[in-house]
Design a protein around this motif. Structure first.
Motif, mmCIF file in Angstrom:
data_model
loop_
_atom_site.group_PDB
_atom_site.id
_atom_site.type_symbol
_atom_site.label_atom_id
_atom_site.label_comp_id
_atom_site.label_asym_id
_atom_site.label_seq_id
_atom_site.Cartn_x
_atom_site.Cartn_y
_atom_site.Cartn_z
ATOM 1 N N SER A 29 -31.637 -33.252 11.340
ATOM 2 C CA SER A 29 -32.265 -34.530 11.670
ATOM 3 C C SER A 29 -31.242 -35.579 12.096
ATOM 4 O O SER A 29 -31.615 -36.716 12.377
ATOM 5 N N ALA A 30 -29.962 -35.212 12.142
ATOM 6 C CA ALA A 30 -28.958 -36.180 12.602
ATOM 7 C C ALA A 30 -29.138 -36.438 14.098
ATOM 8 O O ALA A 30 -29.511 -35.531 14.844
ATOM 9 N N PRO A 31 -28.893 -37.673 14.559
ATOM 10 C CA PRO A 31 -29.093 -37.984 15.978
ATOM 11 C C PRO A 31 -28.030 -37.335 16.868
ATOM 12 O O PRO A 31 -26.972 -36.918 16.392
ATOM 13 N N GLY A 32 -28.316 -37.258 18.137
ATOM 14 C CA GLY A 32 -27.348 -36.707 19.092
ATOM 15 C C GLY A 32 -27.659 -35.267 19.436
ATOM 16 O O GLY A 32 -28.051 -34.483 18.580
ATOM 17 N N ASN A 33 -27.510 -34.911 20.685
ATOM 18 C CA ASN A 33 -27.774 -33.541 21.098
ATOM 19 C C ASN A 33 -26.461 -32.783 21.178
ATOM 20 O O ASN A 33 -25.574 -33.091 21.973
ATOM 21 N N VAL A 34 -26.348 -31.789 20.314
ATOM 22 C CA VAL A 34 -25.084 -31.063 20.243
ATOM 23 C C VAL A 34 -24.806 -30.276 21.530
ATOM 24 O O VAL A 34 -23.656 -30.088 21.927
ATOM 25 N N ALA A 35 -25.862 -29.875 22.203
ATOM 26 C CA ALA A 35 -25.673 -29.101 23.438
ATOM 27 C C ALA A 35 -24.926 -29.917 24.495
ATOM 28 O O ALA A 35 -24.054 -29.394 25.203
ATOM 29 N N VAL A 36 -25.257 -31.221 24.560
ATOM 30 C CA VAL A 36 -24.572 -32.097 25.514
ATOM 31 C C VAL A 36 -23.083 -32.143 25.200
ATOM 32 O O VAL A 36 -22.222 -32.031 26.088
ATOM 33 N N LEU A 37 -22.781 -32.295 23.881
ATOM 34 C CA LEU A 37 -21.376 -32.404 23.482
ATOM 35 C C LEU A 37 -20.606 -31.134 23.809
ATOM 36 O O LEU A 37 -19.474 -31.187 24.281
#
Lengths: 311, 331
Positions: A29-37
């Motif tokens: 539920s943490a914000p941010g899309n890991v795939a983008v990173l």
């Protein structure tokens, strides 16, 4: 006794399972899309198509329940997956770093125990006199100074000013002293009050009147009669403090450039490296549950009244 | 009467100073006890009987300052003004103590054997092993079954009566000459009370100890004591040999106490005979006799000055009452 241990082990396993659910939910539920990173890390332009490809590759598109089952199933067998950031095996990283954090917590726990017993007894041996006031003052100071500031002070005093000890690195006992002390300050302060107040309370019990009537000196009564009575209380409080040391490690390890679990966890959070964060959280919670289990057993061994309930 | 008493208390006054208040729980009390004798000190709760015995020996709770005056001589040694380390040498070794509540008098997390044996180590210079052997002997002496097993047990594993026997064993471990028992049977079952009292009396006679028995149970007094001191509101009201005081009480308070004991020929359902009124609160200074407000025989002289403790027609019995001693002061 056996019944008690098996029952507590069962409880611990259930607790561990629940903890793993909480770990997973928190991280997901943490914000941010890991795939983008990850896409950016790979040096590619994060076009929607490429991000989608990465997400598919690391399994982000599966249903949450499936992702949990995959992760937990592997974790139980010791496989914590691959770090998104470095591409390395998380389990191998954990193994290398665990001994460092273990050294930190073990040393700090021993120092906190010795220091708190010394300070607590100092107060109890001379109640309301100068040593007691000094002990209380130190406890107040230690409990109200933030750990990162204690660490900075330690480095300034012992490394910069007196040039006695190295300020960073993990290479031999002389590099361990400052981190140990830094982590030990807060628990030592809290525990010294537990010792001091516990001893005072024990000294007002009726059996102390009996001990006095035997002709024992106050000092002898403190060690022979009062100390065994506060031992279970002390072990409980020590367990809580040691459990919390994992949190302190997150602050102290980067401060002294120690590559332990705290440092690993922090790096993982920074890069939204879910695999690392989840693994660290699960290790920390396992440690906490394990410490509590050991505490319960130790209390069982030191308090014959509780021992009897379970025998 | 030729040799000096083992313990001789003269005109003992105890002031307790706490952070908030000052009390005088013991006000000018005198008594004496000889070797091999048993003295009962009787009085209601708060009459000062425990403080009177514990304060001169330094057995007061921490945080309470005691101020002692008068004289307490034990084997010729003056205890008042003695430093704590010197008084400590007497405790356990020359004087043993038994407490009211055996449920809380023993350390809950230490083995019984250790709690007895440390006395022998401390006072008889015994090695730990010899002390354990002595602990075993003591546990046998106080009549506990399966003595060897008891030594490795913890207090919570024993019943109240057994625990009181352990407390007695601890008190005896240093081979004391004087035993101070503070209501040793109050916290026990009625059936166990008689056993413990019989044990105490038997040990006292066998070991030729002196015993101070603090109690408010007249039955205990009649069964065990040679002499008696009756306390009322921090002062002694009457003292003398038990057979004389119990059979023929002279002080109105003693009379009231003994009259209050239910008798076999009381009609069933009849009311208890109590003493009218309530004892005075500690702390307020009392003019004259403390019992005067509750006394049916009180005269004007009773409230004027504190009555002295003087021998009555029977010179062994002393009473502090102007009515009883009427005319004697002039003579």
């Amino acid at each position: 006794m056996v019944h008690f241990i098996s029952k507590r082990l069962q409880q611990s396993l259930i607790l561990l399972f629940l903890a793993s659910v909480v770990c997973f939910t928190l991280v997901v539920s943490a914000p941010g899309n890991v795939a983008v990173l990850i896409a950016e890390l790979r040096g590619a332009v994060a076009t929607p198509g490429y991000v989608e490809q990465v997400a598919e590759e690391i399994g982000l598109n599966k249903p949450l329940l499936m992702r949990y089952v995959d992760w937990f199933g592997d974790a139980v067998s010791g496989d914590f997956g691959i770090s998104y950031r470095t591409g390395q095996d998380v389990s191998a990283d954990l193994a290398a770093r665990m001994s460092i954090t273990g050294t930190l917590i073990a040393g700090s726990a021993i120092i906190a125990t010795l220091l708190s017993l010394a300070l607590g007894f100092l107060g109890a041996l001379w109640p309301y006199k100068l040593p007691d006031r000094v002990s209380r003052g130190l406890a107040l100071l230690g409990a109200s100074t933030p750990t990162f500031f204690v660490g900075a002070l330690m480095i300034y005093a012992f490394s910069v000013h007196f040039q006695l000890l190295p300020s960073f690195g993990f290479s031999g006992p002389e590099t361990w002293v400052l981190p140990w002390l830094t982590v030990a300050v807060l628990p030592a302060a809290v525990l010294s009050r537990v010792v001091r107040i516990g001893l005072e309370e024990a000294m007002s019990s009726p059996f102390v009147l009996t001990a006095k009537s035997k002709g024992l000196s106050r000092t002898a009564i403190l060690f022979r009669d009062a100390l065994p009575n506060i031992t279970p209380l002390f072990i409980n409080a020590l367990g809580t403090q040691v459990g919390l040391m994992t949190a302190t490690a997150i602050i102290v390890e980067p401060l002294f450039s120690w590559q332990g679990l705290g440092d690993y966890f922090l790096a993982g959070v920074r890069f939204r490296d879910f695999m690392v964060v989840q693994a660290c959280l699960l290790i920390f919670l396992t440690f906490f549950i394990l410490v509590n289990l050991i505490v319960d057993l130790a209390v069982l061994l030191t308090d014959p009244r509780i021992r009897r309930q379970w025998s | 009467m030729q040799n000096e008493p083992l313990l001789s208390v003269k005109n003992l006054t105890v002031d307790l100073l706490t952070a908030k208040s000052a009390l005088r729980p013991v006000d000018g009390v005198s008594y004496a006890i000889r070797q091999g004798q048993c003295l009962a000190i009787v009085g209601e709760s708060g009459s000062g009987k425990t403080v009177m015995n514990f304060a001169p020996l330094g057995l007061m709770p921490t945080g309470v300052t005691t101020n002692l005056s008068g004289s307490v001589r034990f084997e010729g040694q003056e205890l008042i003004g003695l430093s704590e380390p010197e008084v400590r040498k007497l405790r356990g070794k020359s004087i043993g103590f038994i407490f009211q509540d055996p449920m809380s008098a023993l350390n809950p997390v230490r083995r019984i054997g250790r709690q007895i044996a440390e006395m022998a180590e401390l006072h008889l210079n015994m090695s730990p092993r010899a002390a354990e052997a002595r602990a075993l002997d003591l546990v046998k002496l106080v009549g506990i079954s399966d003595p060897a097993a008891r030594l490795s047990q913890y207090p919570h594993e024993l019943s109240g009566g057994l625990r009181q026997r352990i407390v007695i064993a601890i008190a005896l471990a240093g081979e004391p000459k004087l035993l101070i028992a503070d209501e040793p049977t109050t916290a026990l079952d009625v059936t166990v009370q008689a056993q413990i009292l019989r044990l105490l009396k038997d040990l006292q006679q066998r070991l030729n100890m002196a015993m101070v028995l603090i109690t408010h149970d007249m039955g205990v007094v009649a069964g065990a004591a040679d002499n008696i001191v009756v306390m009322y509101a921090a002062r002694a009201a009457e003292c003398g040999p038990v057979d004389k005081v119990l059979v023929n009480p002279r002080h109105p308070y003693t009379r009231g106490l003994i009259n209050a004991i239910p008798r076999r020929d009381d009609p069933i359902g009849s009311e208890f005979r109590g003493l009218p009124g309530v004892p005075p609160t500690l702390g307020a200074p009392i003019q004259g006799c403390a019992f005067a407000p509750r006394c049916e025989f009180a005269v004007a002289a009773c409230t004027r000055a504190r009555p002295p403790m003087v021998p009555t027609a029977d010179s062994n019995v002393c009473v502090a009452c102007p009515v009883v001693n009427q005319g004697k002061a002039a003579a």
